[in-house]
Design a protein around this motif. Structure first.
Motif, PDB file in Angstrom:
ATOM      1  N   PRO A 115      10.544   2.559  12.283  1.00  0.00           N
ATOM      2  CA  PRO A 115      10.472   2.079  10.899  1.00  0.00           C
ATOM      3  C   PRO A 115      10.542   0.570  10.741  1.00  0.00           C
ATOM      4  CG  PRO A 115      12.676   2.872  11.361  1.00  0.00           C
ATOM      5  CD  PRO A 115      11.849   3.195  12.574  1.00  0.00           C
ATOM      6  N   THR A 116      10.950  -0.178  11.788  1.00  0.00           N
ATOM      7  CA  THR A 116      11.070  -1.636  11.650  1.00  0.00           C
ATOM      8  C   THR A 116       9.931  -2.374  12.338  1.00  0.00           C
ATOM      9  OG1 THR A 116      12.494  -1.765  13.608  1.00  0.00           O
ATOM     10  CG2 THR A 116      13.570  -1.544  11.459  1.00  0.00           C
ATOM     11  N   ARG A 117       8.908  -1.658  12.742  1.00  0.00           N
ATOM     12  CA  ARG A 117       7.732  -2.309  13.338  1.00  0.00           C
ATOM     13  C   ARG A 117       7.119  -3.272  12.326  1.00  0.00           C
ATOM     14  NH1 ARG A 117       2.278   0.754  13.505  1.00  0.00           N
ATOM     15  NH2 ARG A 117       0.879  -0.850  14.280  1.00  0.00           N
ATOM     16  N   GLY A 118       6.944  -4.508  12.743  1.00  0.00           N
ATOM     17  CA  GLY A 118       6.339  -5.496  11.861  1.00  0.00           C
ATOM     18  C   GLY A 118       7.292  -6.131  10.870  1.00  0.00           C
ATOM     19  N   LEU A 119       8.603  -5.862  10.996  1.00  0.00           N
ATOM     20  CA  LEU A 119       9.575  -6.421  10.055  1.00  0.00           C
ATOM     21  C   LEU A 119      10.316  -7.598  10.676  1.00  0.00           C
ATOM     22  CD1 LEU A 119      11.269  -3.318   8.367  1.00  0.00           C
ATOM     23  CD2 LEU A 119       9.234  -4.574   7.661  1.00  0.00           C
TER      24      LEU A 119
ATOM     25  N   ALA B 206       5.996 -17.569  14.369  1.00  0.00           N
ATOM     26  CA  ALA B 206       7.041 -16.749  13.765  1.00  0.00           C
ATOM     27  C   ALA B 206       7.032 -16.927  12.253  1.00  0.00           C
ATOM     28  CB  ALA B 206       8.408 -17.118  14.338  1.00  0.00           C
ATOM     29  N   GLY B 207       7.794 -16.064  11.575  1.00  0.00           N
ATOM     30  CA  GLY B 207       7.881 -16.122  10.123  1.00  0.00           C
ATOM     31  C   GLY B 207       8.129 -14.744   9.556  1.00  0.00           C
ATOM     32  N   ALA B 208       8.491 -14.699   8.292  1.00  0.00           N
ATOM     33  CA  ALA B 208       8.788 -13.439   7.630  1.00  0.00           C
ATOM     34  C   ALA B 208       7.527 -12.588   7.498  1.00  0.00           C
ATOM     35  CB  ALA B 208       9.385 -13.705   6.239  1.00  0.00           C
ATOM     36  N   SER B 209       7.724 -11.284   7.264  1.00  0.00           N
ATOM     37  CA  SER B 209       6.593 -10.387   7.013  1.00  0.00           C
ATOM     38  C   SER B 209       5.806 -10.910   5.812  1.00  0.00           C
ATOM     39  CB  SER B 209       7.097  -8.970   6.718  1.00  0.00           C
ATOM     40  OG  SER B 209       7.845  -8.470   7.801  1.00  0.00           O
ATOM     41  N   GLY B 210       4.481 -11.010   5.962  1.00  0.00           N
ATOM     42  CA  GLY B 210       3.647 -11.483   4.871  1.00  0.00           C
ATOM     43  C   GLY B 210       3.586 -12.987   4.731  1.00  0.00           C
ATOM     44  N   SER B 211       4.084 -13.725   5.736  1.00  0.00           N
ATOM     45  CA  SER B 211       4.111 -15.193   5.634  1.00  0.00           C
ATOM     46  C   SER B 211       2.781 -15.836   6.013  1.00  0.00           C
ATOM     47  CB  SER B 211       5.222 -15.769   6.518  1.00  0.00           C
ATOM     48  OG  SER B 211       4.994 -15.448   7.882  1.00  0.00           O
ATOM     49  N   GLY B 212       1.847 -15.051   6.571  1.00  0.00           N
ATOM     50  CA  GLY B 212       0.534 -15.579   6.919  1.00  0.00           C
ATOM     51  C   GLY B 212       0.256 -15.657   8.405  1.00  0.00           C
TER      52      GLY B 212
ATOM     53  N   TYR C  76      -3.339  -3.729  -3.476  1.00  0.00           N
ATOM     54  CA  TYR C  76      -3.928  -2.658  -2.672  1.00  0.00           C
ATOM     55  C   TYR C  76      -3.136  -2.567  -1.371  1.00  0.00           C
ATOM     56  CZ  TYR C  76      -7.457   0.037  -0.098  1.00  0.00           C
ATOM     57  OH  TYR C  76      -8.108   1.011   0.621  1.00  0.00           O
ATOM     58  N   PRO C  77      -2.538  -1.408  -1.063  1.00  0.00           N
ATOM     59  CA  PRO C  77      -1.597  -1.317   0.065  1.00  0.00           C
ATOM     60  C   PRO C  77      -2.152  -1.800   1.403  1.00  0.00           C
ATOM     61  CG  PRO C  77      -1.453   0.645  -1.295  1.00  0.00           C
ATOM     62  CD  PRO C  77      -2.612  -0.148  -1.819  1.00  0.00           C
ATOM     63  N   ARG C  78      -3.416  -1.513   1.692  1.00  0.00           N
ATOM     64  CA  ARG C  78      -3.962  -1.867   3.004  1.00  0.00           C
ATOM     65  C   ARG C  78      -4.275  -3.356   3.144  1.00  0.00           C
ATOM     66  NH1 ARG C  78      -5.672   2.552   6.254  1.00  0.00           N
ATOM     67  NH2 ARG C  78      -5.170   4.533   5.253  1.00  0.00           N
ATOM     68  N   ASP C  79      -4.142  -4.096   2.037  1.00  0.00           N
ATOM     69  CA  ASP C  79      -4.287  -5.546   2.110  1.00  0.00           C
ATOM     70  C   ASP C  79      -2.984  -6.236   2.491  1.00  0.00           C
ATOM     71  OD1 ASP C  79      -6.961  -5.565   1.506  1.00  0.00           O
ATOM     72  OD2 ASP C  79      -6.694  -5.988  -0.627  1.00  0.00           O
ATOM     73  N   LEU C  80      -1.891  -5.473   2.555  1.00  0.00           N
ATOM     74  CA  LEU C  80      -0.581  -6.048   2.843  1.00  0.00           C
ATOM     75  C   LEU C  80      -0.373  -6.209   4.344  1.00  0.00           C
ATOM     76  CD1 LEU C  80       1.561  -3.939   0.344  1.00  0.00           C
ATOM     77  CD2 LEU C  80       0.550  -6.190  -0.032  1.00  0.00           C
ATOM     78  N   SER C  81       0.672  -6.945   4.704  1.00  0.00           N
ATOM     79  CA  SER C  81       1.014  -7.088   6.118  1.00  0.00           C
ATOM     80  C   SER C  81       1.538  -5.767   6.666  1.00  0.00           C
ATOM     81  CB  SER C  81       2.083  -8.173   6.292  1.00  0.00           C
ATOM     82  OG  SER C  81       3.332  -7.711   5.804  1.00  0.00           O
ATOM     83  N   VAL C  82       1.608  -5.662   8.000  1.00  0.00           N
ATOM     84  CA  VAL C  82       2.103  -4.425   8.615  1.00  0.00           C
ATOM     85  C   VAL C  82       3.522  -4.116   8.147  1.00  0.00           C
ATOM     86  CG1 VAL C  82       2.788  -3.354  10.802  1.00  0.00           C
ATOM     87  CG2 VAL C  82       0.608  -4.541  10.634  1.00  0.00           C
ATOM     88  N   GLY C  83       4.385  -5.142   8.099  1.00  0.00           N
ATOM     89  CA  GLY C  83       5.761  -4.919   7.654  1.00  0.00           C
ATOM     90  C   GLY C  83       5.832  -4.442   6.222  1.00  0.00           C
TER      91      GLY C  83
END
Length: 537
Positions: free
Chosen positions: A449-453, A35-41, A419-426
């Motif tokens: 709209p909250t998929r991956g958040l 678990a973890g926030a969007s973009g946490s790895g 670059y947008p596609r390098d970001l997490s899904v959220g």
């Protein structure tokens, strides 16, 4: 089964490590929630387990990753495919052939498994995941839950001892999600399969897991047995969050566990009216103009002669949030596409701001309507996050004021040049939302709209939507996220097999529909309470 020592990983051209000093062990037979926030790895760590990081992504790795006694970096993805079954966030993205049985056999064929052994292994996973009756079916005819089970079967066909899944329920309705999770529990308990699963919707998964690993900015901040460390997680699902607020011990992880406390918990029913987080009246109490922003009358649509929508009537007024819910394949996304002009209804008509959408170009309709599709990647093609929003402004002949303000509002202020596609899904989801709302449309159509958040990002988004609703925007929301609907929607419509079978005020519909009832509604039935704020205000 898993031993990670002092792992630090940095993506190419990145100044900041995606994972920092990660130390983690998982035993054979564990069921682990990541678990973890969007973009946490989270996704990066999962990809470290089968060698996609760094062999596919590049970048630099320090430390050691061992799975079932093998050095993952030295072995590479080819060797690790026998040890790690991997299921991506989007099951459609990893499908290769069109038929169920052939899709499951594809990986075995690539490994040159002898035909007799292949038949035995395919039959085995078909039975394990209850797919035998679907073996001849085209993938395109399956529901979301069935597609997810096929993806899991394909990953298990080589009999790996470790199964890794990235957000496996993010696109599933509650019943399909329950089917997938029960299949995973059966694999874990009956076969001793080690499972590592990343998931944001903790209310779905917490009851099943043994261990929790929580990441924050690429670092492990919580690691331990689920029951022992759950109260250390910053964001919790509703019943656990309520339990923490009210001092319930031990912290309940399910509605069943919480009932032991709720049966003794009394609240003045007169004060149990629903409020928004800031204490103001919800948007539903605002006086609205008589003319709706969006109106659909008798909308019907069919794909290749197969009816998908049947006489749908729907309205969205200024300042109103309307949610459309239903099982996978009910026709929800098709309805949104008809609203925005991407599909032309076979019967019926759609009006936006009092004008019919018939014979109007999609670009013309989208000057008044912001439409966010289910897959945010469909909207992302610029070199930077800021450029995505600026492209929309250029396309509509508008100035560039407000790009950085909106990105900051969406929690993307630190990635404007990424670059947008390098970001997490959220994060990609929020970039796409920014791209469709930078023109300040009066009407917003959102598909999952909250998929991956994570919970915090979702709360931030709800706060933004409330401000927009207060300013007179209309919101039509298609989602499987019942907890989100409980917070933001004024009205709910339930779609089944192309028809609206129930519609009304949110509290009335969710409380009367067990499949779509949020945790608080199930914990306190017949009181009209949907959120933690309704109970512990």
């Amino acid at each position: 089964m898993i031993k990670i020592t002092n792992l630090t990983y940095t993506y190419p051209q990145s100044e900041r490590p995606a994972l920092q000093d990660v130390n983690w062990r998982a035993m054979a037979g564990d069921f682990v929630l990541l678990a973890g926030a969007s973009g946490s790895g989270k996704s990066t760590l999962l990809r470290c387990l089968n060698g996609l990081v760094p062999h596919f992504s590049g970048g630099t790795v320090q430390g050691k990753i061992s799975v079932n006694g093998l050095d993952v970096v030295a072995a590479g993805p080819g060797t690790m495919s026998h040890q790690v079954g991997f299921v991506q966030q989007n099951p459609e993205a990893q499908a290769v052939v069109e038929q169920v049985e052939a899709e499951i056999a594809f990986g075995l064929e690539n490994q040159a498994i002898p035909p007799q052994a292949m038949r035995i292994q395919v039959e085995e996973v078909l039975e394990l995941l209850e797919l035998t009756m679907l073996r001849e079916r085209p993938l395109s005819t399956l529901s979301g839950g069935e597609r997810q089970r096929v993806a899991i079967a394909s990953a298990l066909a080589l009999r790996p001892p470790l199964l890794v899944l990235d957000e496996p329920t993010s696109q599933l309705d509650p019943q399909s999600a329950e089917e997938v999770l029960r299949a995973l529990v059966r694999l874990n308990e009956d076969l001793g399969l080690t499972i590592v699963l990343a998931e944001h919707r903790l209310e779905r998964i917490l009851p099943y897991v043994d261990h929790i690993l929580y990441l924050e900015n690429g670092r492990v901040i919580v690691d331990g047995a689920a029951r022992e460390v759950v109260d250390q997680i910053p964001q919790l699902p509703p019943v656990a969050d309520l339990g923490r607020k009210l001092g319930w011990q031990p912290l309940p992880l399910t509605v069943k566990e919480a009932r032991r406390f709720s049966s003794q918990y009394s609240v003045n029913l007169e004060d149990g009216r629903r409020k928004t987080e800031d204490g103001k009246d919800s948007p539903s109490s605002v006086l609205r103009p008589p003319s709706p922003l969006l109106e659909a009358k008798g909308v019907s649509f069919a794909y290749n002669g197969c009816p998908t929508l049947l006489g749908v009537d729907l309205q969205v007024a200024p300042g109103e949030a309307v949610a459309v819910m239903g099982r996978n394949g009910a026709g929800k996304s098709t309805l949104l596409k008809c609203m925005v002009g991407l599909l032309s209804p076979a019967e019926g008509e759609v009006w936006v701001n009092g004008r019919s959408t018939q014979n109007r170009h999609v670009a013309d309709i989208c000057r008044e309507v912001g439409y966010l599709p289910q897959n945010p990647d469909d909207l992302l093609f610029a070199d930077t996050v800021a450029d995505e929003l600026q492209f929309t402004l250029n396309n509509h002949g508008l100035n560039h004021n407000g790009v950085h303000r909106l990105l900051g509002e969406l929690g993307l202020g630190q990635v404007t040049d990424a670059y947008p596609r390098d970001l997490s899904v959220g994060q990609r989801q929020r970039v796409a939302l920014g791209a469709v709302t930078i023109t300040h449309p009066r009407l917003l159509l959102l598909d999952e709209p909250t998929r991956g958040l994570d919970y915090a990002a979702k709360q931030d988004l709800v706060a933004i939507w409330r401000r927009w609703l207060a300013a007179g925007m209309g919101l039509l929301l298609v989602t499987h996220d019942v907890e989100l609907v409980a917070q933001i929607a004024d009205r709910v419509a339930i779609l089944s097999q192309g028809e609206i079978i129930a519609a009304g005020k949110t509290a009335d519909i969710l409380s009367a529909t067990p499949l779509f009832a949020p945790q608080i509604a199930r914990l306190f039935p017949n009181r009209g309470w949907l959120t933690v704020q309704d109970v512990a205000f």
